[in-house]
Design a protein around this motif. Structure first.
Motif, mmCIF file in Angstrom:
data_model
loop_
_atom_site.group_PDB
_atom_site.id
_atom_site.type_symbol
_atom_site.label_atom_id
_atom_site.label_comp_id
_atom_site.label_asym_id
_atom_site.label_seq_id
_atom_site.Cartn_x
_atom_site.Cartn_y
_atom_site.Cartn_z
ATOM 1 N N ALA A 1 7.288 -30.211 -36.194
ATOM 2 C CA ALA A 1 8.358 -29.882 -37.140
ATOM 3 C C ALA A 1 8.155 -30.659 -38.439
ATOM 4 O O ALA A 1 7.637 -31.777 -38.428
ATOM 5 N N ASN A 2 8.543 -30.043 -39.554
ATOM 6 C CA ASN A 2 8.357 -30.689 -40.854
ATOM 7 C C ASN A 2 9.566 -30.534 -41.758
ATOM 8 O O ASN A 2 10.281 -29.545 -41.685
ATOM 9 N N ASP A 3 9.767 -31.526 -42.618
ATOM 10 C CA ASP A 3 10.862 -31.469 -43.581
ATOM 11 C C ASP A 3 10.397 -30.838 -44.876
ATOM 12 O O ASP A 3 9.208 -30.851 -45.188
ATOM 13 N N GLY B 1 -2.491 -26.581 -41.835
ATOM 14 C CA GLY B 1 -1.143 -26.065 -41.604
ATOM 15 C C GLY B 1 -0.377 -25.820 -42.891
ATOM 16 O O GLY B 1 0.840 -25.686 -42.874
ATOM 17 N N LYS B 2 -1.100 -25.701 -44.019
ATOM 18 C CA LYS B 2 -0.425 -25.495 -45.305
ATOM 19 C C LYS B 2 0.292 -24.141 -45.345
ATOM 20 O O LYS B 2 1.475 -24.065 -45.658
ATOM 21 N N SER B 3 -0.448 -23.105 -45.023
ATOM 22 C CA SER B 3 0.154 -21.766 -45.100
ATOM 23 C C SER B 3 1.335 -21.646 -44.145
ATOM 24 O O SER B 3 2.363 -21.047 -44.480
ATOM 25 N N MET C 1 3.983 -18.564 -30.548
ATOM 26 C CA MET C 1 2.660 -18.064 -30.199
ATOM 27 C C MET C 1 1.687 -19.131 -29.703
ATOM 28 O O MET C 1 0.790 -18.835 -28.927
ATOM 29 N N ILE C 2 1.857 -20.369 -30.205
ATOM 30 C CA ILE C 2 0.862 -21.377 -29.838
ATOM 31 C C ILE C 2 1.248 -22.051 -28.529
ATOM 32 O O ILE C 2 2.413 -22.106 -28.164
ATOM 33 N N SER C 3 0.226 -22.570 -27.851
ATOM 34 C CA SER C 3 0.499 -23.191 -26.553
ATOM 35 C C SER C 3 0.871 -24.667 -26.712
ATOM 36 O O SER C 3 1.710 -25.189 -25.985
ATOM 37 N N PRO D 1 -6.865 -30.111 -46.024
ATOM 38 C CA PRO D 1 -8.007 -29.265 -45.665
ATOM 39 C C PRO D 1 -7.595 -27.930 -45.060
ATOM 40 O O PRO D 1 -6.445 -27.756 -44.667
ATOM 41 N N ASN D 2 -8.554 -27.057 -44.987
ATOM 42 C CA ASN D 2 -8.374 -25.802 -44.283
ATOM 43 C C ASN D 2 -7.906 -26.056 -42.875
ATOM 44 O O ASN D 2 -8.353 -27.004 -42.237
ATOM 45 N N MET D 3 -7.032 -25.195 -42.374
ATOM 46 C CA MET D 3 -6.565 -25.282 -40.986
ATOM 47 C C MET D 3 -5.567 -26.409 -40.752
ATOM 48 O O MET D 3 -5.149 -26.654 -39.619
HETATM 49 P P1 ADP Z 1 -4.079 -23.857 -43.723
HETATM 50 O O1 ADP Z 1 -3.282 -22.909 -44.527
HETATM 51 O O2 ADP Z 1 -3.856 -25.271 -44.135
HETATM 52 O O3 ADP Z 1 -5.518 -23.511 -43.703
HETATM 53 P P2 ADP Z 1 -2.684 -22.750 -41.491
HETATM 54 O O4 ADP Z 1 -1.284 -22.872 -41.937
HETATM 55 O O5 ADP Z 1 -3.311 -21.422 -41.557
HETATM 56 O O6 ADP Z 1 -3.603 -23.812 -42.218
HETATM 57 O O7 ADP Z 1 -2.686 -23.287 -40.003
HETATM 58 C C1 ADP Z 1 -3.790 -23.211 -39.164
HETATM 59 C C2 ADP Z 1 -3.355 -23.243 -37.724
HETATM 60 O O8 ADP Z 1 -2.814 -24.494 -37.389
HETATM 61 C C3 ADP Z 1 -2.237 -22.262 -37.400
HETATM 62 O O9 ADP Z 1 -2.742 -21.029 -37.039
HETATM 63 C C4 ADP Z 1 -1.506 -22.915 -36.262
HETATM 64 O O10 ADP Z 1 -2.064 -22.519 -35.034
HETATM 65 C C5 ADP Z 1 -1.740 -24.366 -36.467
HETATM 66 N N1 ADP Z 1 -0.553 -25.009 -37.042
HETATM 67 C C6 ADP Z 1 -0.171 -24.962 -38.329
HETATM 68 N N2 ADP Z 1 0.954 -25.675 -38.527
HETATM 69 C C7 ADP Z 1 1.283 -26.213 -37.335
HETATM 70 C C8 ADP Z 1 2.362 -27.059 -36.879
HETATM 71 N N3 ADP Z 1 3.293 -27.516 -37.739
HETATM 72 N N4 ADP Z 1 2.387 -27.397 -35.575
HETATM 73 C C9 ADP Z 1 1.444 -26.955 -34.736
HETATM 74 N N5 ADP Z 1 0.421 -26.156 -35.103
HETATM 75 C C10 ADP Z 1 0.324 -25.784 -36.378
#
Ligand code: ADP
Ligand code: MG
Length: 905
Positions: A634-636, A658-660, A627-629, A654-656
């Motif tokens: 990639a993560n281990d 990429g934890k979720s 979905m993303i441009s 922090p928020n955003m």
């Molecule tokens: P968090 O839970 O930490 O607040 P999210 O997992 O919701 O963050 O991620 C926020 C946004 O970051 C996602 O919608 C995605 O677009 C981008 N993102 C997350 N992980 C990656 C990744 N490994 N590579 C590129 N983009 C990512």
């Protein structure tokens, strides 16, 4: 049209005279009484009519006009009607709304009825019950999804009355799949979440059981049935009758509960199909534990087959579906909903996918051939229940041919793994002679309905050819007659037309009418009807021709229908072989589609074994990466330990950051691996999971009327009570929905429980940095964080997961990115600086000495009221109520309340 519709109703005596119901109404009332739970579609001419309460319900549901017709017991009868040619569409809408419909047809020609006397009523009866779980029509079904009917029976196990065991059986009558299983209360909810049945049948008693009723009421289309359907004493006989076997022993071991559920299921099928028996496979038992157990919350949270918003688009299924046939798409959805747990079986599936990954030529050939293959299973089912049409016969013809071609192509493989060679064998099961016969019999262009005729190929049946010639010949004669009449009368515009009331007739415009009605022409032209613009006549010749044409056409149609039945019977006789071939086609579609996906997106073959390992190298999120441009980082992830228990990763950042995304990608990779697919990673080794849990804190569940925090806790409780060493648990921001200290304490205790009691593999994302201190006391806890960079006061997300703890939360930077007004950002920075300075002056105690919060006072700033008030005002100013969703508003309220909570000194 309307004439036919009202013919019978016009026979009603005048309303005042109606001391008793008219004969038609009497018939209606009798049929309705036999079908009290269904809306009655009562056939009258070209309409299905609904009366009384049914009419009121249907007119509201369908948005069609409610009229009235005649009187019953002195009152107007409400009525509404649905034209026959649009009835499928209306049926679809009613079924989708959870209604059941009884379709009542005319069983004779109205002319027949009139022969018995002017007062006699056309014979009618219900020919089918349409319910959400027993559909077969393409127009009523989603081609890409199974539609299950599920029967549930219960037994109380312990005398304490606490434990419950359930027998469940489910059938897709449109494909013949039939399964049984046993489960407990938790398992029942999980199975229902997995299967998403179109309809569930339970006994009256179960439906009103105080413990289960609240749950059952949350499900769509639950049908309570009388006790006899669930009667244990007759279950064995009903089941063996259906399959025409002496005993059900042939189906393998079956528990009492499973047997009862299976019998209830088929009894309901027979009832709704009015005795017709759709071709079902014998019931296959799903041993408990053979599939990865995933509960409802986890399914929706991971967005396996649909997103939280309810769309297929954006789900894992949509992201990985490269199947080319509807049956393949259904099988893929099934496999995704029920990944396996046995490494040997998973390996078998992976072998098939791997074959197609390596052999690109075979893959593309097979997919091209599959592309042309029709939906064999559903056509077969329709033919067996007598609802098939000529196009279903053609589908069987083409399906058998495609199956054979694919089998031939597979023979070219040097060494085929078991799954592929078994499929190839099944593809050869149907007799090619059947396809040849169908090919010889069916015309090139086929009508949808057999009643339309014209589907038998010219030259297939000489009697039919003769009847058709006669019919077509007479039509030519009519054309010649029209030319002759025009000459004779001198009326150029004279036409010969046809309708159902007059049959063939001569039509001229009003100005020429008189001419035909006076001598000498009136000797030939017999006046029938004068309309506003036209006058209509018949002649003796036309009458004779008409009879001839009608006879020939009737005979032709009769012969065609006979041919249809003969061919359908041949297909039904071969249904076992056809079903096996259909299943093999679906399986090959899934294997080659997963291979296509793997090649297209660079997936690897995972190793799934009986260990407790969990090692993902270079893992990606299968949906987000599409979905993303920008490139996906990639993560281990490594949850392997030396002990017989899993590791817990505690993820801060922090928020955003990429934890979720990271949490979910690891769960999705496990699901994809265990369903037998390749995975988005460089390398993956997974000790097969038995259960998968995923929860997000503060989930929005306003619709069910529970506070978000309550939901979060109920779901967390379910995990802590169920997860074992083989499970994978994903907890995302648990404890967010309540005040900070509460939330932190709950998260803290939950991690300890996972570590000490559940001993499962787990990923835990949190905004509580304090939790990272736990790694000092919990040896299998590993701290990880998602890296961010601060650059010129802006935060840059690197999406890179590394060992360690986040240094701080960057909340203000994120708020700035989100577009909070600069004044608020500036103010927030000042407040933060002040709070941090106060915190340094009076540092917090460590958290590593339990019991928790022995000295919570240390956490409070020296003058909490002032700081809190300032923070509160800033937060209030930042709110823009006009732009907030209800959920935002609720969360803001929580946040404000948290801020305003008195911090006792
Ligand atoms: P968090 O839970 O930490 O607040 P999210 O997992 O919701 O963050 O991620 C926020 C946004 O970051 C996602 O919608 C995605 O677009 C981008 N993102 C997350 N992980 C990656 C990744 N490994 N590579 C590129 N983009 C990512
Ligand atoms: Mg998140």
């Amino acid at each position: 049209m309307d004439a036919a519709r009202n013919l019978e109703l016009q026979e009603d005596p005048p309303a005042e005279a109606a001391a008793r119901p008219s004969p038609v109404m009497e018939q209606y009332i009798e049929i309705k009484a036999a079908n009290p739970d269904s809306l009655l579609f009562y056939r009258m001419g070209d309409f299905y009519e609904l009366f009384f309460e049914d009419a009121e319900v249907a007119s509201r549901a369908l948005g069609i006009v409610l009229t009235k017709r005649g009187k019953h017991l002195g009152r107007d009868i409400p009525m509404c009607g649905v034209p026959i040619h649009r009835s499928d569409e209306y049926l679809h809408r009613l079924i989708a709304l959870g209604h059941r419909v009884a379709v009542c047809e005319q069983l004779e020609d109205p002319a027949e009825a009139r022969k018995r006397g002017s007062k006699s009523v056309v014979r009618r009866d219900v020919v089918r019950l349409v319910t959400p779980g027993t559909l077969t029509e393409d127009t009523l079904l989603d081609a890409r999804r199974n539609n299950y009917l599920l029967a549930v029976v219960r037994a109380r196990v312990s005398s304490a009355g606490e434990d419950m065991r359930f027998g469940i059986a489910w059938i897709d009558i449109s494909t013949g799949e039939f399964r049984i299983a046993e489960c407990d209360r938790m398992g029942l909810a999980a199975e229902i979440a997995r299967l998403e049945p179109g309809e569930i049948v339970v006994s009256d008693a179960l439906y009103s059981d105080p413990e289960l009723a609240p749950y059952l009421r949350t499900l769509p289309a639950v049908t309570p049935l009388t006790r006899d359907v669930f009667d244990g004493a007759t279950a064995e006989r009903r089941l063996s009758d259906y399959f025409a076997v002496a005993t059900t022993d042939a189906f393998g071991a079956m528990s009492r509960l499973e047997l009862n559920a299976a019998a209830a299921c088929i009894t309901y099928v027979e009832r709704t199909q009015l005795g017709k028996r759709p071709p079902l496979s014998p019931p296959v038992r799903e041993a408990s534990g053979s599939t990865l157990s995933i509960d409802q919350a986890t399914r929706s949270n991971l967005e396996l087959v649909r997103t939280l918003g309810g769309d297929r688009r954006g789900s894992l299924l949509a992201a990985i579906d490269r199947t080319v046939t509807p049956a393949g798409s259904r099988l893929l959805a099934q496999r995704l909903a029920a990944p396996l747990t046995d490494p040997a079986q998973i390996t078998k599936r992976l072998d098939a996918v791997a074959t197609f990954v390596v052999d690109a030529a075979t893959r593309s050939d097979i997919r091209q051939l599959l592309n042309a293959a029709p939906d064999l299973a559903r056509s077969l089912s329709r033919l067996v229940v007598g609802r098939g049409g000529p196009r279903d016969l053609a589908a069987i013809r083409d399906g058998i041919a495609a199956a054979k071609e694919i089998a031939d192509r597979l023979d070219a493989l040097k060494s085929a793994p078991a799954e592929i060679s078994e499929a190839a064998k099944a593809l050869r099961q149907p007799n090619p002679a059947l396809a040849q016969e169908l090919g010889a019999a069916l015309a090139d262009e086929l009508p949808l309905f057999k009643r339309d005729g014209g589907f038998v190929r010219a030259g297939y049946l000489s009697a039919l050819d003769e009847a058709c010639a006669l019919r077509d010949e007479s039509r030519k004669v009519i054309a010649q007659l029209q030319v002759g009449y025009a000459d004779e009368t001198g009326v150029r515009a004279l036409k010969i037309r046809h309708n159902n009331v007059l049959g063939y007739f001569v039509e001229v415009t009003a100005q020429h009418g008189d001419k035909l009605m006076t001598a000498p022409l009136n000797a030939r032209f017999i006046h029938r009807q004068t309309l506003a613009g036209q006058v209509r006549f018949t002649t003796t010749e036309l009458g004779e021709l008409e009879a001839k044409i009608a006879n020939a056409a009737d005979r032709a149609l009769g012969l065609e229908l006979e041919t249809f039945e003969k061919l359908a019977a041949a297909v039904i006789a071969a249904s076992g072989a056809i079903k096996a071939a259909a299943e093999a086609l679906a399986l090959l579609d899934v294997a080659s589609a997963l291979a296509t996906l793997a090649v297209e997106r660079g997936y690897v073959r995972p190793i799934v074994d009986p260990s407790l390992e969990f090692v993902i190298e270079g893992g990606r999120h299968p949906v987000v990466e599409q979905m993303i441009s920008e490139p996906f980082v990639a993560n281990d992830c490594n949850l392997t330990t030396q002990a017989d228990a899993g590791k817990i990763w505690l993820l801060t950042g922090p928020n955003m950051a990429g934890k979720s995304t990271f949490l979910r990608q690891n769960a999705l990779i496990a699901v994809m691996a265990q369903m037998g697919g390749f995975v988005p990673a460089k390398r993956a080794t997974i000790g097969a999971l038995d259960r998968l849990f995923s929860r997000v804190g503060a989930a929005d569940d306003l619709a069910r009327g529970r506070s978000t925090f309550m939901v979060e806790m109920v779901e967390t409780a379910a995990i802590l009570n169920q997860a074992g060493p083989r499970s994978l648990v994903i907890l995302d921001e648990i404890g967010r929905g309540t005040a900070t200290f509460d939330g932190l304490s709950i998260a803290w205790a939950a991690i300890e429980h996972l570590h000490e009691v559940n001993r499962c593999r787990a990923l835990f994302a949190t905004h509580f940095h304090e939790l990272t201190a736990l790694s000092a006391t919990l040896p299998r806890l590993h701290n990880a964080t998602v890296r961010v960079k601060e650059w010129q006061g802006e935060v840059v997300f690197l999406h890179e997961v590394v060992p360690g703890a986040a240094d701080r939360s960057y909340g203000i930077q994120v708020a700035k990115l989100a577009g909070l007004p600069p004044s608020v950002i500036e103010r927030a920075k000042i407040v933060l600086a002040k709070l941090e300075a106060e915190d340094r002056a009076s540092p917090r105690g460590g958290f590593d000495d339990l019991p928790l919060f022995a000295a919570p006072a240390k956490l409070a700033p020296p003058d909490p009221r002032e700081a809190a008030l300032e923070a509160l005002i800033a937060a209030l100013q930042a709110l823009n109520p006009d732009e907030m969703s209800p959920r935002d508003a609720l969360e803001a309220l929580y946040a404000l309340k948290t801020k305003a909570a008195p911090k006792k000194g």
